[in-house]
Motif scaffolding. Structure first.
Motif, PDB file in Angstrom:
ATOM      1  N   THR A  53      16.901 -21.359  38.803  1.00  0.00           N
ATOM      2  CA  THR A  53      15.747 -20.481  38.979  1.00  0.00           C
ATOM      3  C   THR A  53      14.591 -21.241  39.632  1.00  0.00           C
ATOM      4  OG1 THR A  53      14.768 -21.068  36.864  1.00  0.00           O
ATOM      5  CG2 THR A  53      16.394 -19.273  36.853  1.00  0.00           C
ATOM      6  N   GLU A  54      13.660 -20.484  40.216  1.00  0.00           N
ATOM      7  CA  GLU A  54      12.483 -21.127  40.807  1.00  0.00           C
ATOM      8  C   GLU A  54      11.729 -21.933  39.774  1.00  0.00           C
ATOM      9  OE1 GLU A  54       9.788 -18.945  43.322  1.00  0.00           O
ATOM     10  OE2 GLU A  54      11.409 -17.602  43.943  1.00  0.00           O
ATOM     11  N   GLU A  55      11.663 -21.400  38.557  1.00  0.00           N
ATOM     12  CA  GLU A  55      10.939 -22.110  37.496  1.00  0.00           C
ATOM     13  C   GLU A  55      11.632 -23.418  37.165  1.00  0.00           C
ATOM     14  OE1 GLU A  55      11.821 -18.869  37.436  1.00  0.00           O
ATOM     15  OE2 GLU A  55       9.801 -18.110  37.857  1.00  0.00           O
ATOM     16  N   ASP A  56      12.947 -23.376  37.022  1.00  0.00           N
ATOM     17  CA  ASP A  56      13.691 -24.608  36.747  1.00  0.00           C
ATOM     18  C   ASP A  56      13.511 -25.616  37.872  1.00  0.00           C
ATOM     19  OD1 ASP A  56      14.632 -23.708  34.334  1.00  0.00           O
ATOM     20  OD2 ASP A  56      16.640 -23.178  35.065  1.00  0.00           O
ATOM     21  N   CYS A  57      13.536 -25.118  39.099  1.00  0.00           N
ATOM     22  CA  CYS A  57      13.424 -26.029  40.245  1.00  0.00           C
ATOM     23  C   CYS A  57      12.021 -26.625  40.341  1.00  0.00           C
ATOM     24  CB  CYS A  57      13.794 -25.299  41.540  1.00  0.00           C
ATOM     25  SG  CYS A  57      15.546 -24.850  41.604  1.00  0.00           S
ATOM     26  N   GLN A  58      11.029 -25.817  40.046  1.00  0.00           N
ATOM     27  CA  GLN A  58       9.654 -26.321  40.055  1.00  0.00           C
ATOM     28  C   GLN A  58       9.513 -27.464  39.058  1.00  0.00           C
ATOM     29  OE1 GLN A  58       6.868 -25.095  42.103  1.00  0.00           O
ATOM     30  NE2 GLN A  58       6.299 -27.153  41.432  1.00  0.00           N
ATOM     31  N   GLU A  59      10.126 -27.280  37.897  1.00  0.00           N
ATOM     32  CA  GLU A  59      10.061 -28.318  36.875  1.00  0.00           C
ATOM     33  C   GLU A  59      10.848 -29.559  37.295  1.00  0.00           C
ATOM     34  OE1 GLU A  59       8.435 -29.157  34.442  1.00  0.00           O
ATOM     35  OE2 GLU A  59       9.696 -30.691  33.524  1.00  0.00           O
ATOM     36  N   TRP A  60      12.024 -29.369  37.875  1.00  0.00           N
ATOM     37  CA  TRP A  60      12.852 -30.494  38.329  1.00  0.00           C
ATOM     38  C   TRP A  60      12.127 -31.288  39.418  1.00  0.00           C
ATOM     39  CZ3 TRP A  60      15.819 -30.899  43.124  1.00  0.00           C
ATOM     40  CH2 TRP A  60      16.722 -31.968  43.141  1.00  0.00           C
ATOM     41  N   LEU A  61      11.402 -30.564  40.284  1.00  0.00           N
ATOM     42  CA  LEU A  61      10.700 -31.214  41.395  1.00  0.00           C
ATOM     43  C   LEU A  61       9.395 -31.851  40.974  1.00  0.00           C
ATOM     44  CD1 LEU A  61      10.936 -28.386  44.044  1.00  0.00           C
ATOM     45  CD2 LEU A  61      11.868 -30.668  44.311  1.00  0.00           C
ATOM     46  N   ARG A  62       8.876 -31.380  39.837  1.00  0.00           N
ATOM     47  CA  ARG A  62       7.526 -31.748  39.462  1.00  0.00           C
ATOM     48  C   ARG A  62       7.349 -33.257  39.399  1.00  0.00           C
ATOM     49  NH1 ARG A  62       5.413 -33.106  34.803  1.00  0.00           N
ATOM     50  NH2 ARG A  62       7.262 -32.489  33.633  1.00  0.00           N
ATOM     51  N   VAL A  63       6.252 -33.699  39.976  1.00  0.00           N
ATOM     52  CA  VAL A  63       5.930 -35.114  39.947  1.00  0.00           C
ATOM     53  C   VAL A  63       4.575 -35.262  39.305  1.00  0.00           C
ATOM     54  CG1 VAL A  63       7.415 -35.835  41.815  1.00  0.00           C
ATOM     55  CG2 VAL A  63       5.173 -34.885  42.316  1.00  0.00           C
ATOM     56  N   SER A  64       4.083 -36.424  39.207  1.00  0.00           N
ATOM     57  CA  SER A  64       2.933 -36.667  38.354  1.00  0.00           C
ATOM     58  C   SER A  64       1.677 -37.033  39.120  1.00  0.00           C
ATOM     59  CB  SER A  64       3.278 -37.797  37.381  1.00  0.00           C
ATOM     60  OG  SER A  64       2.271 -37.954  36.448  1.00  0.00           O
TER      61      SER A  64
END
Lengths: 104, 402
Positions: A53-64
């Motif tokens: 899902t877009e939400e899962d991918c956003q979280e997987w991509l998320r950087v700091s």
């Protein structure tokens, strides 16, 4: 006029992250364009290859923290990522074998 | 609430991920492949997966219950919070363990399942090794071939770089392999994958100046892997077409749902961009475990796997990465290299004969030949707490009891 402290700090940080001031080679692609390149490419693959899902991918991509944000065109199967300074990358899904490819 | 300045500062801190490698757009003259020796000295093996692996995990759940409990306490911790914004702990997306060519354990988490492709990151490099090996076996590529057979317009001194040098991370190119932990615009990897290198990754890599004479040093480089992919593609595409990786390997060994992404010039990114479900990745491990043979047919040259799992000349001469990592030919090894001061195996609780393809954020295809075991692990580990030694040793205990 003397720049205010936050402006100096910001300028220093950008220079540091841009690789200025060290002895290493600095590549041509600007900081934020690297960010949109990463964000758009891996978002496209995550959504259309891995079918998450877009939400899962956003979280997987998320950087700091994130510097780029992506938008998905599900009909055209493209992902566009934008960041500060007008940086932008467009990535398109090809097919199950070839996954995603940067087009702009 | 953050001040506007702090918000801006935070917004400017880049930590985007990079992966821890081509291709072919040019059309070479149509090559006629000599007939390779397809059967010699393949190991005897009765169990081969057809469309699916034989699954005896239900029986193993009983016989290996204690080992599974210990393994899962580590690999799938009950108190893991997938919503933790700091991404703490061991975060396993999937595991498949094969013993004797049969699935003895399998589990998924974080929304993944047996059919969902997972990014392999640098595990892709081992696929690239195998693709080059297939081309060598078919007589279409030589280990002594220069990168200049596949990439045009390079400085003449760079033409001294051969397939062997690229396989052994000893091209000597002046390359900086850094990811989230360094200035992004200094990173050769980030520039290759997401910056100016994206237009033509092998050409980008090969245009770097030489830091050392090829073959005299070891330095892990995603760039080197893309040179291998370029040589393999240049050799195989004229015979097998644009989708040569599927023709010679992926479809051949039954790797379903496998994606191999390309750069803007059409080069397959052999360093980083293979996507496949764990059960498909396990097939590459099984190919390596069986000395490059698949169902009695030799795909890789005799001795290719042995050479690929032996430290090469470069790493035995000068190790430039400043750690105890040991790589053969795009495959991580668990052996000492005393010539460069590495006196102990990196995974002390794991057999020294074992080896692994490893990828960013802790992906792996692990092979333990003496135990007849293949282990695939996909994950999303970010906080540095994950240990391959712990993971592999606990997973091997399951296989032993299964």
């Amino acid at each position: 006029m003397i720049p205010k402290l936050p402006t100096l700090a910001l300028a220093g940080l950008v220079l540091g992250l841009s690789g200025c001031g060290n002895d290493l080679r600095t590549y041509e692609t600007p900081l934020f364009r690297l960010g949109t390149g990463y964000n758009a490419k891996e978002a496209c693959s995550c959504i259309f290859v891995s079918e998450r899902t877009e939400e899962d991918c956003q979280e997987w991509l998320r950087v700091s923290p994130d510097v780029a944000r992506f938008k998905v065109d599900h009909e055209a199967k493209t992902v566009t990522s934008k960041a500060l300074g007008g940086a932008k990358t467009v990535v398109a899904y090809v097919d199950e074998r070839e996954g995603c490819i940067m087009v702009d | 609430m953050l001040s506007p300045t702090r918000t801006l500062l935070l917004a400017l801190v880049p930590a985007w991920a990079a992966a821890t490698d081509s291709g072919l757009t040019e059309t070479a003259d149509t090559a006629t492949a000599p007939l390779p020796d397809t059967t010699s000295s393949c190991p005897a093996r009765e169990i081969w997966p057809g469309e699916a692996w034989t699954d005896r995990s239900a029986a193993a759940a009983t016989s290996a219950a204690t080992a599974i409990e210990a393994f899962e306490a580590y690999a799938f911790p009950a108190d893991l919070d997938w919503g933790d914004t700091k991404r703490r702990g061991v975060r396993t997306d999937g595991v498949v363990i094969l013993k004797g060519g049969e699935v003895v354990y399998e589990r998924y988490d974080n929304g993944y399942d047996a059919d969902k492709p997972h990014l392999a990151w640098s595990v892709s490099k081992t696929f690239t090794n195998v693709l080059a090996g297939i081309a060598v076996h078919q007589g279409l590529l030589s280990e002594d071939d220069s990168i200049c057979t596949a990439i045009d317009g390079l400085p003449s001194e760079n033409c001294d770089i051969t397939l062997t040098h690229a396989l052994e991370f000893s091209t000597g190119l002046d390359w900086l392999e850094t990811y989230e932990d360094a200035s992004p615009t200094n990173s050769s990897v980030l520039a290759m994958l997401y910056g100016e290198g994206q237009a033509d990754m092998p050409a980008f890599v090969a245009s770097h100046p030489l830091r050392d004479t090829p073959g005299t040093t070891f330095a892990y480089s995603s760039g080197d892997a893309n040179l291998i992919a370029a040589l393999a593609g240049h050799a195989l595409a004229p015979t097998y077409g644009d989708h040569w990786p599927w023709e010679v390997l992926f479809d051949r060994i039954g790797m379903t749902r496998t994606t191999f992404e390309r750069d803007a010039a059409g080069n397959y990114v052999g360093s980083s961009w293979v996507w496949a479900p764990p059960r498909s990745m396990a097939r590459l491990g099984y190919l390596l475990l069986n000395d490059g043979c698949w169902n009695g047919e030799r795909l890789l040259p005799a001795g290719w796997v042995a050479t690929s799992t032996t430290p090469g000349e470069g790493i035995r001469t000068r190790h430039l990465d400043g750690d105890d990592s040991v790589n053969g030919r795009q495959i991580w090894l668990n052996v000492p290299v005393p010539e460069v001061g590495i006196d102990a195996p990196r995974w002390p609780d794991v057999p020294q004969t074992a080896y692994a393809a490893l990828g960013h954020w802790k992906q792996a295809i692990f092979v333990a030949p003496e135990q007849d075991v293949v282990i695939v692990r996909t994950g999303d580990d970010r906080d540095g707490s994950f240990s391959w030694n712990t993971f592999f040793s606990l997973a091997l205990a399951i296989a032993e009891d299964a």
